[in-house]
Design an enzyme around this catalytic site. Structure first.
Site, PDB file in Angstrom:
ATOM      1  N   LYS A 237       0.871  -1.161  -0.132  1.00  0.00           N
ATOM      2  CA  LYS A 237       0.043   0.079  -0.085  1.00  0.00           C
ATOM      3  C   LYS A 237       0.783   1.479  -0.145  1.00  0.00           C
ATOM      4  O   LYS A 237       0.441   2.117  -0.411  1.00  0.00           O
ATOM      5  CB  LYS A 237      -1.082   0.030   1.218  1.00  0.00           C
ATOM      6  CG  LYS A 237      -0.579   0.147   2.594  1.00  0.00           C
ATOM      7  CD  LYS A 237      -0.355   1.353   3.013  1.00  0.00           C
ATOM      8  CE  LYS A 237       0.477   1.187   4.402  1.00  0.00           C
ATOM      9  NZ  LYS A 237       0.994   2.683   4.695  1.00  0.00           N
ATOM     10  N   GLN A 330       8.151   5.039   3.552  1.00  0.00           N
ATOM     11  CA  GLN A 330       8.975   3.850   2.864  1.00  0.00           C
ATOM     12  C   GLN A 330       8.584   3.326   1.621  1.00  0.00           C
ATOM     13  O   GLN A 330       9.164   2.470   1.089  1.00  0.00           O
ATOM     14  CB  GLN A 330       8.378   2.468   3.952  1.00  0.00           C
ATOM     15  CG  GLN A 330       8.368   2.946   5.293  1.00  0.00           C
ATOM     16  CD  GLN A 330       9.731   2.351   5.884  1.00  0.00           C
ATOM     17  OE1 GLN A 330       9.894   1.206   6.413  1.00  0.00           O
ATOM     18  NE2 GLN A 330      10.841   3.221   6.048  1.00  0.00           N
TER      19      GLN A 330
HETATM   20  N1  LIG Z   1       3.853   6.420  11.269  1.00  0.00           N
HETATM   21  C1  LIG Z   1       2.698   5.630  10.955  1.00  0.00           C
HETATM   22  O1  LIG Z   1       1.767   6.401  10.900  1.00  0.00           O
HETATM   23  C2  LIG Z   1       2.749   4.212  10.797  1.00  0.00           C
HETATM   24  C3  LIG Z   1       1.487   3.484  11.000  1.00  0.00           C
HETATM   25  C4  LIG Z   1       1.445   2.061  10.656  1.00  0.00           C
HETATM   26  C5  LIG Z   1       2.804   1.514  10.244  1.00  0.00           C
HETATM   27  N2  LIG Z   1       3.826   2.104  10.266  1.00  0.00           N
HETATM   28  C6  LIG Z   1       5.109   1.565   9.888  1.00  0.00           C
HETATM   29  O2  LIG Z   1       5.900   1.273  11.177  1.00  0.00           O
HETATM   30  C7  LIG Z   1       7.082   1.354  10.770  1.00  0.00           C
HETATM   31  C8  LIG Z   1       8.127   2.296  11.687  1.00  0.00           C
HETATM   32  O3  LIG Z   1       7.654   3.487  11.177  1.00  0.00           O
HETATM   33  P1  LIG Z   1       7.741   5.081  12.221  1.00  0.00           P
HETATM   34  O4  LIG Z   1       6.496   5.589  12.008  1.00  0.00           O
HETATM   35  O5  LIG Z   1       7.560   4.186  13.746  1.00  0.00           O
HETATM   36  O6  LIG Z   1       9.431   5.252  11.925  1.00  0.00           O
HETATM   37  P2  LIG Z   1       9.629   6.756  11.649  1.00  0.00           P
HETATM   38  O7  LIG Z   1       9.384   6.902  10.074  1.00  0.00           O
HETATM   39  O8  LIG Z   1       9.173   7.783  12.760  1.00  0.00           O
HETATM   40  O9  LIG Z   1      11.328   6.536  11.591  1.00  0.00           O
HETATM   41  C9  LIG Z   1      11.937   7.272  12.553  1.00  0.00           C
HETATM   42  C10 LIG Z   1      12.600   5.892  13.545  1.00  0.00           C
HETATM   43  O10 LIG Z   1      13.762   5.076  12.677  1.00  0.00           O
HETATM   44  C11 LIG Z   1      14.618   4.958  13.881  1.00  0.00           C
HETATM   45  N3  LIG Z   1      16.286   5.047  13.277  1.00  0.00           N
HETATM   46  C12 LIG Z   1      16.668   6.067  12.593  1.00  0.00           C
HETATM   47  N4  LIG Z   1      18.206   5.681  12.255  1.00  0.00           N
HETATM   48  C13 LIG Z   1      18.048   4.569  12.945  1.00  0.00           C
HETATM   49  C14 LIG Z   1      19.127   3.481  12.700  1.00  0.00           C
HETATM   50  N5  LIG Z   1      20.128   3.496  12.045  1.00  0.00           N
HETATM   51  N6  LIG Z   1      18.619   2.064  13.329  1.00  0.00           N
HETATM   52  C15 LIG Z   1      17.633   1.982  13.893  1.00  0.00           C
HETATM   53  N7  LIG Z   1      16.579   2.923  13.997  1.00  0.00           N
HETATM   54  C16 LIG Z   1      16.849   4.107  13.477  1.00  0.00           C
HETATM   55  C17 LIG Z   1      14.455   6.519  14.658  1.00  0.00           C
HETATM   56  O11 LIG Z   1      15.085   6.393  15.918  1.00  0.00           O
HETATM   57  C18 LIG Z   1      12.862   6.387  14.898  1.00  0.00           C
HETATM   58  O12 LIG Z   1      12.640   5.401  15.752  1.00  0.00           O
HETATM   59  C19 LIG Z   1       7.341   1.444   9.165  1.00  0.00           C
HETATM   60  O13 LIG Z   1       7.641   0.371   8.641  1.00  0.00           O
HETATM   61  C20 LIG Z   1       6.086   2.123   8.998  1.00  0.00           C
HETATM   62  O14 LIG Z   1       5.827   2.134   7.467  1.00  0.00           O
HETATM   63  C21 LIG Z   1       3.849   3.531  10.252  1.00  0.00           C
HETATM   64  O1  LIG Z   2       2.305   7.636   6.515  1.00  0.00           O
HETATM   65  P1  LIG Z   2       2.616   6.465   5.689  1.00  0.00           P
HETATM   66  O2  LIG Z   2       2.317   6.725   4.389  1.00  0.00           O
HETATM   67  O3  LIG Z   2       3.669   5.872   6.223  1.00  0.00           O
HETATM   68  O4  LIG Z   2       1.320   5.444   6.311  1.00  0.00           O
HETATM   69  C1  LIG Z   2       1.124   5.355   7.604  1.00  0.00           C
HETATM   70  C2  LIG Z   2       0.374   4.022   8.050  1.00  0.00           C
HETATM   71  O5  LIG Z   2       0.792   2.982   7.532  1.00  0.00           O
HETATM   72  C3  LIG Z   2      -1.166   4.207   7.530  1.00  0.00           C
HETATM   73  O6  LIG Z   2      -1.800   3.042   7.741  1.00  0.00           O
END
Ligand SMILES: NC(=O)c1ccc[n+]([C@@H]2O[C@H](COP(=O)([O-])OP(=O)(O)OC[C@H]3O[C@@H](n4cnc5c(N)ncnc54)[C@H](O)[C@@H]3O)[C@@H](O)[C@H]2O)c1
Ligand SMILES: O=P(O)(O)OC[C@H](O)CO
Length: 381
Positions: A237, A330
Site C-alpha cells: 500500500k 517507506q
Molecule cells: N507512522 C505511521 O503512521 C505508521 C503506521 C503504521 C505502520 N507504520 C510502519 O511502522 C514502521 C516504523 O515507522 P515509524 O513511523 O515508527 O518510524 P519513523 O518513520 O518515525 O522513523 C523514525 C525511526 O527510525 C529510527 N532510526 C533512525 N535511524 C536508525 C538506525 N540507524 N537504526 C535504528 N533505528 C533508526 C529512529 O530512531 C525512529 O525511531 C514503518 O515500517 C512504517 O511503515 C507507520
Molecule cells: O504515513 P504512511 O504513508 O507511512 O502510512 C502510515 C500508515 O501505514 C497508515 O496505515
C-alpha cells in the site's frame, strides 16, 4: 523414590510457573508509530498484570534533540518530543538505548522500525533472547537481497524477496506474527477509533494473547491466519500511496485517486497470488487491505512526500527531510525493491503501476506519464 517425586514436582512446578508467568514485552523502535503503539501497549499491559509484566521496555535509537538525549526526555517527561510530540507515554514504558539490554528476558518483541534497519538490529540479537520468545512485526516493507534468489520452500522464485517477518524468523529462529491496518500514527495517538489486523500463523496458540496486547476500545483487532497477505498488503500500500501522491501533485482529483486505489488493489492481489499463492480474498477486506489503502492514499506520509516531489521538483530525499523531521517514507524504497524483484522474475510488465512508481522515484519516467500508465492498464484490456 520420594526424592525423585520431589524433583519431578519441582521440575513441572517451575515449568508451569514459567508458562504462566507474566510475559515481558519489548518494543523495538520509538519512531512515530513505535511511540503511538507504546501508548496502547503501556496501558494494556497494566490492565492484564497476570498476563503481562507491566514494565514495557522500548528500544530507543539515541539521538540528541534540542540539546537533550531523547531517551532521557522519554524517561523523565514521558514524551517522545521528536517523533510524537504532545502525547504523553505511559510511565511504565521505559526507554532503553542498549538493544540487547532492552530485549533481555523478553517474551514478546514488537518490531516497529523503518524496514531498512531490521536486519542490522536482528543480527545484534542473535543468541541474546530466550528460545521461546515470539515477535510481532508492525513494519510495512519487504526485505530484498540482490544476491539471493529467494526461492521459497514451495519452489516459487521470489527473486530475492523476503517478508520482514521471514527475515526476523530466519535470523532469530522465533515465531513472528504481524499487525497491519489503517493506522495513521497521529490519529491512533489521538485515540480516534480505528481497526487493525493481526496475521498469525499459529492463530489458536498465539492469537488470543497478541490480541489482548493491542485490542482497546479505540483500536479494534481482528486476528486472521493469512499472515502473508496481511503483511504484503501493508508493504504494497505504501507503493500505491506514492502513485496517489503523484496524481495529487499533478492536480488530479478524487476520481483519479480512486482509480489509483482500485488498480493498486488489483496489482496487490495479483502480486500476493503470484508470490504467495493461497491467500484468502476476505483478508483484502480486513483493515490491512482496502482500508489501509484508502487511509494511506489520503492521509499518509508517502502520499505527502510524493505530492511535494511533483510540485516542487526537489528530490525525494530533500522533501522527506523537509517534511518529515526524521521520519521515513517507506514507499519509494519498497517500490525499488519490488521492481528489482519483479524484473528478476520477468514480471515487471504485469505490474505497470508498481513499475511506474519506481521509475518515477528513480527519475526514469516523468510523473505526468503515470496517467498513461493508468489509461493503458491491463485491467482495462
Ligand atoms: N507512522 C505511521 O503512521 C505508521 C503506521 C503504521 C505502520 N507504520 C510502519 O511502522 C514502521 C516504523 O515507522 P515509524 O513511523 O515508527 O518510524 P519513523 O518513520 O518515525 O522513523 C523514525 C525511526 O527510525 C529510527 N532510526 C533512525 N535511524 C536508525 C538506525 N540507524 N537504526 C535504528 N533505528 C533508526 C529512529 O530512531 C525512529 O525511531 C514503518 O515500517 C512504517 O511503515 C507507520
Ligand atoms: O504515513 P504512511 O504513508 O507511512 O502510512 C502510515 C500508515 O501505514 C497508515 O496505515
Amino acid at each position: 523414590m520420594l526424592n525423585r517425586l520431589n524433583s519431578l514436582y519441582r521440575y513441572f512446578g517451575s515449568a508451569a510457573a514459567a508458562t504462566m508467568s507474566p510475559k515481558k514485552v519489548t518494543i523495538i523502535g520509538s519512531g512515530n508509530w513505535g511511540s503511538a503503539i507504546a501508548r496502547i501497549v503501556g496501558n494494556t499491559t497494566k490492565s492484564f498484570p497476570d498476563q503481562f509484566d507491566p514494565q514495557v521496555r522500548m528500544y530507543v535509537y539515541e539521538e540528541i534533540v534540542n540539546g537533550e538525549k531523547l531517551s532521557e526526555v522519554i524517561n523523565t517527561r514521558h514524551e517522545n518530543i521528536k517523533y510524537l510530540p504532545g502525547k504523553i507515554l505511559p510511565e511504565n514504558v521505559v526507554a532503553v538505548t542498549d538493544l540487547v539490554k532492552s530485549c533481555e528476558g523478553s517474551n514478546i518483541l514488537i518490531f516497529v522500525v523503518p524496514h531498512q534497519f531490521v536486519k542490522g538490529l536482528c543480527e545484534k540479537l542473535v543468541g541474546k533472547i530466550p528460545a521461546d520468545t515470539q515477535a510481532i512485526s508492525l513494519i510495512k516493507g519487504i526485505s530484498f537481497d540482490k544476491n539471493e534468489q529467494g526461492v521459497s520452500t514451495g519452489g516459487i522464485e521470489r527473486g530475492g524477496l523476503k517478508l520482514i517477518s521471514e527475515e526476523i524468523k530466519e535470523i532469530l529462529k522465533i515465531e513472528v506474527s504481524v499487525l497491519m491496518g489503517a493506522n495513521l500514527a497521529p490519529e491512533v495517538a489521538n485515540d480516534n477509533f480505528c481497526e487493525a489486523t493481526i496475521g498469525c500463523k499459529r492463530k489458536a496458540e498465539d492469537g488470543p494473547l497478541l490480541k489482548k496486547l493491542f485490542h482497546t476500545d479505540n483500536f479494534r483487532i481482528n486476528v486472521v491466519e493469512d499472515a502473508h497477505t496481511v503483511e504484503l498488503c501493508g508493504a504494497l500500500k505504501n507503493v500505491v500511496a506514492c502513485a496517489a501522491g503523484f496524481t495529487d501533485g499533478l492536480g488530479y482529483g478524487d476520481n483519479t485517486k480512486a482509480a489509483v486505489i482500485r488498480l493498486g488493489l488489483m496489482e496487490t492481489t495479483k502480486f500476493v497470488e503470484h508470490y504467495y499463492p493461497g491467500s484468502n480474498l476476505e483478508t483484502f477486506f480486513e483493515s490491512c487491505g482496502i482500508a489501509d489503502l484508502i487511509t494511506t492514499c489520503y492521509g499518509g506520509r508517502n502520499r505527502k512526500v510524493c505530492e511535494a516531489f511533483v510540485k516542487t521538483g526537489k528530490t525525494l530525499a530533500e522533501v522527506e527531510k523537509e517534511l518529515l523531521n526524521g521520519q521515513s517514507a517507506q514507499g519509494p524504497l519498497t517500490a525499488e525493491e519490488v521492481y528489482l524483484m519483479m524484473k528478476k522474475t520477468g514480471l515487471d510488465a504485469k505490474f505497470p503501476l508498481f513499475t511506474a512508481v519506481h521509475k518515477i522515484c528513480a527519475g526514469e519516467m516523468k510523473p505526468a506519464e503515470l496517467v498513461d500508465c493508468l489509461r493503458n492498464h491491463p485491467e482495462h484490456m
